[in-house]
Write a protein that holds these residues in place. Structure first.
Motif, PDB file in Angstrom:
ATOM      1  N   ALA A 158       6.603  -5.415  -9.285  1.00 35.40           N
ATOM      2  CA  ALA A 158       6.270  -6.391 -10.325  1.00 35.40           C
ATOM      3  C   ALA A 158       5.142  -7.337  -9.923  1.00 35.40           C
ATOM      4  O   ALA A 158       4.429  -7.851 -10.793  1.00 35.40           O
ATOM      5  N   THR A 159       4.953  -7.542  -8.628  1.00 32.21           N
ATOM      6  CA  THR A 159       4.033  -8.605  -8.214  1.00 32.21           C
ATOM      7  C   THR A 159       2.846  -8.131  -7.376  1.00 32.21           C
ATOM      8  O   THR A 159       1.813  -8.804  -7.363  1.00 32.21           O
ATOM      9  N   GLN A 160       2.960  -7.014  -6.693  1.00 36.82           N
ATOM     10  CA  GLN A 160       1.884  -6.604  -5.796  1.00 36.82           C
ATOM     11  C   GLN A 160       0.705  -6.010  -6.568  1.00 36.82           C
ATOM     12  O   GLN A 160       0.894  -5.402  -7.613  1.00 36.82           O
ATOM     13  N   LEU A 165      -0.144  -0.879  -4.381  1.00 33.84           N
ATOM     14  CA  LEU A 165       0.904   0.046  -4.813  1.00 33.84           C
ATOM     15  C   LEU A 165       0.404   1.481  -4.747  1.00 33.84           C
ATOM     16  O   LEU A 165       1.186   2.404  -4.439  1.00 33.84           O
ATOM     17  N   ALA A 166      -0.875   1.684  -5.018  1.00 36.13           N
ATOM     18  CA  ALA A 166      -1.424   3.046  -4.995  1.00 36.13           C
ATOM     19  C   ALA A 166      -1.380   3.640  -3.600  1.00 36.13           C
ATOM     20  O   ALA A 166      -1.339   4.870  -3.445  1.00 36.13           O
ATOM     21  N   HIS A 185      11.237   1.651   1.166  1.00 38.97           N
ATOM     22  CA  HIS A 185      10.892   0.870   2.353  1.00 38.97           C
ATOM     23  C   HIS A 185       9.444   0.410   2.313  1.00 38.97           C
ATOM     24  O   HIS A 185       9.118  -0.741   2.644  1.00 38.97           O
ATOM     25  N   ALA A 186       8.536   1.309   1.904  1.00 42.89           N
ATOM     26  CA  ALA A 186       7.123   0.943   1.855  1.00 42.89           C
ATOM     27  C   ALA A 186       6.866  -0.167   0.844  1.00 42.89           C
ATOM     28  O   ALA A 186       6.096  -1.106   1.104  1.00 42.89           O
ATOM     29  N   LEU A 187       7.508  -0.063  -0.328  1.00 39.29           N
ATOM     30  CA  LEU A 187       7.347  -1.121  -1.331  1.00 39.29           C
ATOM     31  C   LEU A 187       7.912  -2.442  -0.825  1.00 39.29           C
ATOM     32  O   LEU A 187       7.288  -3.500  -0.968  1.00 39.29           O
ATOM     33  N   ALA A 188       9.111  -2.381  -0.242  1.00 33.77           N
ATOM     34  CA  ALA A 188       9.724  -3.603   0.276  1.00 33.77           C
ATOM     35  C   ALA A 188       8.874  -4.201   1.393  1.00 33.77           C
ATOM     36  O   ALA A 188       8.761  -5.431   1.509  1.00 33.77           O
ATOM     37  N   LEU A 190       5.670  -4.134   1.659  1.00 29.50           N
ATOM     38  CA  LEU A 190       4.571  -4.870   1.041  1.00 29.50           C
ATOM     39  C   LEU A 190       4.997  -6.297   0.692  1.00 29.50           C
ATOM     40  O   LEU A 190       4.308  -7.273   1.004  1.00 29.50           O
ATOM     41  N   GLU A 191       6.141  -6.401   0.029  1.00 29.98           N
ATOM     42  CA  GLU A 191       6.595  -7.715  -0.432  1.00 29.98           C
ATOM     43  C   GLU A 191       7.025  -8.594   0.734  1.00 29.98           C
ATOM     44  O   GLU A 191       6.728  -9.793   0.771  1.00 29.98           O
ATOM     45  N   LEU A 192       7.721  -8.001   1.705  1.00 30.93           N
ATOM     46  CA  LEU A 192       8.192  -8.799   2.835  1.00 30.93           C
ATOM     47  C   LEU A 192       7.033  -9.335   3.663  1.00 30.93           C
ATOM     48  O   LEU A 192       7.054 -10.483   4.112  1.00 30.93           O
ATOM     49  N   ARG A 193       6.029  -8.501   3.853  1.00 32.17           N
ATOM     50  CA  ARG A 193       4.872  -8.989   4.604  1.00 32.17           C
ATOM     51  C   ARG A 193       4.161 -10.100   3.849  1.00 32.17           C
ATOM     52  O   ARG A 193       3.640 -11.042   4.453  1.00 32.17           O
ATOM     53  N   ALA A 194       4.127  -9.972   2.525  1.00 32.89           N
ATOM     54  CA  ALA A 194       3.522 -11.045   1.730  1.00 32.89           C
ATOM     55  C   ALA A 194       4.315 -12.340   1.854  1.00 32.89           C
ATOM     56  O   ALA A 194       3.759 -13.436   1.755  1.00 32.89           O
ATOM     57  N   LEU A 195       5.619 -12.218   2.093  1.00 35.18           N
ATOM     58  CA  LEU A 195       6.479 -13.387   2.272  1.00 35.18           C
ATOM     59  C   LEU A 195       6.508 -13.877   3.711  1.00 35.18           C
ATOM     60  O   LEU A 195       7.136 -14.888   4.006  1.00 35.18           O
ATOM     61  N   GLY A 196       5.855 -13.152   4.604  1.00 38.16           N
ATOM     62  CA  GLY A 196       5.816 -13.567   5.997  1.00 38.16           C
ATOM     63  C   GLY A 196       6.982 -13.095   6.830  1.00 38.16           C
ATOM     64  O   GLY A 196       7.245 -13.658   7.895  1.00 38.16           O
ATOM     65  N   VAL A 197       7.687 -12.055   6.373  1.00 35.54           N
ATOM     66  CA  VAL A 197       8.868 -11.549   7.082  1.00 35.54           C
ATOM     67  C   VAL A 197       8.592 -10.118   7.525  1.00 35.54           C
ATOM     68  O   VAL A 197       8.071  -9.303   6.755  1.00 35.54           O
TER      69      VAL A 197
END
Length: 212
Positions: A158-160, A165-166, A185-188, A190-197
């Protein structure tokens, strides 16, 4: 809460940002101190006036004390010295007032010049750091294992950016709906790294690039 990202590159950027903010604040404090000292120099005539008035008052007081010892006419002769000493005291008081006014002006100028730039940067920095700490802390509490990644995978869809995503695959949304563990896992990630985790270890099987 987490003050810094677990990813090394992002953590380095955060530390450099913190250092830059400290340098910015220190720089404006130096400018404020310089302006304060510059304006405070305007009080030099006041100090000269105070010193001159105090010296003259003391001299006249000593002279009046000396002539007061003259028999019969001492008190009458002393009166002009006392009056002149009072006038000299007024001159010294005026010098003190000039210095006080200059000191207040120097402080006002220093605060007016430095307060705006320092507050703007500090407020923006504190808001950004606080928001990151809350998001990263909440994400870290939710992620204990690969089983907790589905929520972050959905959030990534929804946010990346589409370009990221491609990199996950030709149809990341379809793979997520099918429950493909590598894509999830790959999608998660992306989001976790954006959150700093830092995301947990990838599941066994094929690997999908999560970030470029």
């Amino acid at each position: 809460m987490r003050l810094y990202a677990q990813d090394g590159r992002r953590r380095t950027r955060q530390v450099l940002g913190d250092v830059a903010v400290l340098v910015w604040v220190a720089g404006w404090l130096w400018v404020a101190r310089w302006l304060h000292d510059l304006v405070a120099r305007l009080g030099a005539p006041g100090r000269t006036l105070e010193d001159a008035g105090t010296s003259l008052r003391d001299s006249l007081g000593s002279a009046g004390e000396s002539v007061s010892r003259i028999p019969l006419v001492g008190d009458e002769v002393r009166s002009p010295f006392d009056a002149a000493g009072g006038a000299a005291g007024s001159v010294a008081a005026a010098g003190v007032q000039v210095q006080d006014a200059t000191a207040r002006l120097a402080l006002a100028v220093a605060v007016a010049v430095a307060l705006g730039p320092v507050l703007v940067v500090l407020v923006a920095w504190l808001r950004a750091r606080w928001a990151f700490a809350r998001r990263a802390g909440a994400a870290a509490r939710l992620v204990d294992s690969a089983a907790d990644l589905d929520l972050f995978a959905l959030r990534a869809l929804a946010t990346q950016p589409v370009t990221r995503l491609a990199r996950v695959g030709d149809d990341p949304a379809g793979a997520w709906r099918r429950g493909d563990p590598a894509v999830v896992h790959a999608l998660a990630a992306l989001e976790l790294r954006a959150l700093g985790v830092r995301p947990p270890a990838a599941p066994d099987g094929r690997r999908v690039a999560a970030d470029g």
